[in-house]
Scaffold this motif. Structure first.
Motif, PDB file in Angstrom:
ATOM      1  N   LEU A 146     -56.868 -48.619  -1.592  1.00 31.40           N
ATOM      2  CA  LEU A 146     -55.771 -49.011  -2.137  1.00 31.40           C
ATOM      3  C   LEU A 146     -54.737 -50.205  -1.618  1.00 31.40           C
ATOM      4  O   LEU A 146     -54.313 -49.976  -0.374  1.00 31.40           O
ATOM      5  CB  LEU A 146     -54.964 -47.854  -2.513  1.00 31.40           C
ATOM      6  CG  LEU A 146     -53.484 -47.922  -3.447  1.00 31.40           C
ATOM      7  CD1 LEU A 146     -53.880 -48.582  -4.723  1.00 31.40           C
ATOM      8  CD2 LEU A 146     -52.701 -46.636  -3.233  1.00 31.40           C
ATOM      9  N   GLU A 147     -54.664 -51.326  -2.275  1.00 31.22           N
ATOM     10  CA  GLU A 147     -53.903 -52.313  -1.898  1.00 31.22           C
ATOM     11  C   GLU A 147     -52.868 -52.739  -3.065  1.00 31.22           C
ATOM     12  O   GLU A 147     -53.189 -53.014  -4.038  1.00 31.22           O
ATOM     13  CB  GLU A 147     -54.806 -53.641  -1.642  1.00 31.22           C
ATOM     14  CG  GLU A 147     -55.953 -53.393  -0.525  1.00 31.22           C
ATOM     15  CD  GLU A 147     -56.923 -54.714  -0.431  1.00 31.22           C
ATOM     16  OE1 GLU A 147     -56.613 -55.505   0.349  1.00 31.22           O
ATOM     17  OE2 GLU A 147     -57.938 -54.656  -1.396  1.00 31.22           O
ATOM     18  N   ARG A 148     -51.627 -52.952  -2.489  1.00 36.54           N
ATOM     19  CA  ARG A 148     -50.635 -52.980  -3.325  1.00 36.54           C
ATOM     20  C   ARG A 148     -49.766 -54.468  -3.032  1.00 36.54           C
ATOM     21  O   ARG A 148     -49.717 -54.469  -1.726  1.00 36.54           O
ATOM     22  CB  ARG A 148     -49.661 -51.875  -3.424  1.00 36.54           C
ATOM     23  CG  ARG A 148     -49.981 -50.713  -4.278  1.00 36.54           C
ATOM     24  CD  ARG A 148     -48.974 -49.472  -4.305  1.00 36.54           C
ATOM     25  NE  ARG A 148     -49.077 -48.686  -2.937  1.00 36.54           N
ATOM     26  CZ  ARG A 148     -48.775 -47.624  -2.732  1.00 36.54           C
ATOM     27  NH1 ARG A 148     -48.188 -46.796  -3.758  1.00 36.54           N
ATOM     28  NH2 ARG A 148     -48.869 -46.877  -1.791  1.00 36.54           N
TER      29      ARG A 148
ATOM     30  N   ALA B 232     -51.772 -53.721  -8.025  1.00 32.02           N
ATOM     31  CA  ALA B 232     -52.412 -53.005  -7.087  1.00 32.02           C
ATOM     32  C   ALA B 232     -54.015 -52.952  -7.629  1.00 32.02           C
ATOM     33  O   ALA B 232     -54.558 -53.166  -8.454  1.00 32.02           O
ATOM     34  CB  ALA B 232     -52.083 -51.559  -7.135  1.00 32.02           C
TER      35      ALA B 232
ATOM     36  N   VAL C 113     -50.646 -43.838  -6.662  1.00 26.76           N
ATOM     37  CA  VAL C 113     -50.369 -45.106  -7.544  1.00 26.76           C
ATOM     38  C   VAL C 113     -49.724 -44.707  -8.744  1.00 26.76           C
ATOM     39  O   VAL C 113     -49.052 -45.689  -9.372  1.00 26.76           O
ATOM     40  CB  VAL C 113     -51.519 -46.168  -7.632  1.00 26.76           C
ATOM     41  CG1 VAL C 113     -52.504 -45.569  -8.842  1.00 26.76           C
ATOM     42  CG2 VAL C 113     -50.971 -47.649  -7.957  1.00 26.76           C
TER      43      VAL C 113
ATOM     44  N   ASP D  92     -45.965 -45.059  -8.554  1.00 21.08           N
ATOM     45  CA  ASP D  92     -45.332 -46.217  -8.105  1.00 21.08           C
ATOM     46  C   ASP D  92     -44.815 -46.585  -9.155  1.00 21.08           C
ATOM     47  O   ASP D  92     -45.611 -47.301 -10.068  1.00 21.08           O
ATOM     48  CB  ASP D  92     -46.402 -46.913  -7.271  1.00 21.08           C
ATOM     49  CG  ASP D  92     -45.753 -48.083  -6.363  1.00 21.08           C
ATOM     50  OD1 ASP D  92     -44.500 -48.369  -6.817  1.00 21.08           O
ATOM     51  OD2 ASP D  92     -46.368 -48.540  -5.661  1.00 21.08           O
TER      52      ASP D  92
ATOM     53  N   VAL E 150     -45.672 -50.607  -9.648  1.00 24.02           N
ATOM     54  CA  VAL E 150     -46.868 -51.163  -9.990  1.00 24.02           C
ATOM     55  C   VAL E 150     -46.850 -51.274 -11.665  1.00 24.02           C
ATOM     56  O   VAL E 150     -46.963 -50.385 -12.341  1.00 24.02           O
ATOM     57  CB  VAL E 150     -48.076 -50.379  -9.427  1.00 24.02           C
ATOM     58  CG1 VAL E 150     -49.204 -50.674  -9.907  1.00 24.02           C
ATOM     59  CG2 VAL E 150     -48.135 -50.419  -7.912  1.00 24.02           C
TER      60      VAL E 150
ATOM     61  N   LEU F 184     -53.219 -52.112 -12.520  1.00 21.44           N
ATOM     62  CA  LEU F 184     -54.183 -51.738 -11.635  1.00 21.44           C
ATOM     63  C   LEU F 184     -55.582 -52.501 -11.853  1.00 21.44           C
ATOM     64  O   LEU F 184     -56.154 -52.462 -13.039  1.00 21.44           O
ATOM     65  CB  LEU F 184     -54.508 -50.368 -11.912  1.00 21.44           C
ATOM     66  CG  LEU F 184     -53.085 -49.470 -11.572  1.00 21.44           C
ATOM     67  CD1 LEU F 184     -53.611 -47.871 -11.979  1.00 21.44           C
ATOM     68  CD2 LEU F 184     -52.748 -49.359 -10.196  1.00 21.44           C
TER      69      LEU F 184
ATOM     70  N   GLN G  63     -49.962 -47.664 -16.295  1.00 18.30           N
ATOM     71  CA  GLN G  63     -50.320 -48.951 -15.811  1.00 18.30           C
ATOM     72  C   GLN G  63     -51.330 -49.458 -16.709  1.00 18.30           C
ATOM     73  O   GLN G  63     -52.183 -48.675 -16.950  1.00 18.30           O
ATOM     74  CB  GLN G  63     -50.369 -49.196 -14.326  1.00 18.30           C
ATOM     75  CG  GLN G  63     -49.205 -48.843 -13.532  1.00 18.30           C
ATOM     76  CD  GLN G  63     -49.351 -47.465 -12.848  1.00 18.30           C
ATOM     77  OE1 GLN G  63     -50.280 -46.494 -13.609  1.00 18.30           O
ATOM     78  NE2 GLN G  63     -48.733 -47.459 -11.693  1.00 18.30           N
TER      79      GLN G  63
END
Length: 248
Positions: A8-10, A15, A43, A46, A49, A52, A97
């Motif tokens: 997982l990269e935000r 994300a 996520v 969050d 975000v 996705l 999202q």
């Protein structure tokens, strides 16, 4: 091998989720399933975000369930896993999202289902879909029939499952399964173009559109028996390993 099986990269409003078992074509074992559940939960909380993106590491997107592990599970565990996989697809489909799948390579069985449950989808021309479960003596689970019937109709979905057809990029475009099928080295740019368009419009408008679409979307209650059908089929099939290299 020390990296998580799901990354997982935000970055601000975006994300990226990467299925990260390339040595197993990103097929889901129990540890990866638990990690994916945790990532969606994380996520989902969050509020920053808005978009996705889901993709796979290596040359495949996702080969579905790791059948080598599935063959070792007892009936009770199989039932539990089948329930969780159906729920995780529904959870991904219902994320607040806007979701985008970047199919970087082949998507097999339940792996294709997971990717197709996103709001928007793009594919590399190296990608194909196929649903080999029937040849293994089991049905497609993971809420697969609900997703496929929503996208292409129950009759076509049933035909694909019974015959194990390979769906090519041209067919994906013809059936509106993806919005673009591009050379592999252009997939990132194609995905970025979709993201740019999404982030340029109101997040409230996107969220409310998703909510409206849910009313006409997949009938997940029709997949409520997935866990029973899957577990029963696994129990009834001949004992032993699945076909060599098979990952549904």
């Amino acid at each position: 091998m020390n990296e998580p099986s799901v990354l997982l990269e935000r970055a601000g409003r975006l994300a990226r989720i990467t299925l990260n078992r390339p040595h197993r074509r990103n097929s889901f074992d129990l540890a990866m399933l638990a990690r994916f559940e945790d990532v969606l939960h994380e996520v989902g909380r969050d509020s920053e975000v808005e978009v996705l993106v889901l993709t796979g590491a290596g040359s495949a997107f996702c080969a579905g369930t790791d059948l080598d592990e599935l063959a070792t599970l007892d009936a009770t565990t199989t039932m539990h896993v089948q329930r969780r996989t159906a729920e995780v697809v529904e959870r991904w489909y219902r994320m607040e999202q806007t979701t985008v799948t970047a199919f970087n390579g082949p998507a097999i069985g339940s792996g294709a289902v997971l990717g197709l449950a996103a709001d928007l989808r793009v594919a590399a021309d190296s990608c194909f879909f196929t649903f080999p479960e029937v040849t293994f003596g089991i049905p497609l689970t993971w809420s697969g029939m609900a997703i496929l019937a929503d996208l292409v109709g129950a009759d076509r979905a049933k035909r694909w499952l019974l015959l194990g057809d390979r769906i090519t990029p041209a067919e994906m475009l013809r059936h509106d399964l993806v919005t673009a099928a591009v050379p592999a080295d252009e997939l990132g740019a194609a995905c970025d173009a979709v993201i740019e368009r999404l982030l340029a419009v109101s997040p409230v408008g996107r969220s409310m559109t998703k909510r409206a679409a849910r009313l006409a979307g997949p009938r997940f209650e029709a997949a409520a028996n997935d866990s029973y059908l899957g577990a029963l089929s696994v129990a009834l099939r001949p004992a032993g390993a699945y076909p060599k290299g098979g990952k549904s």
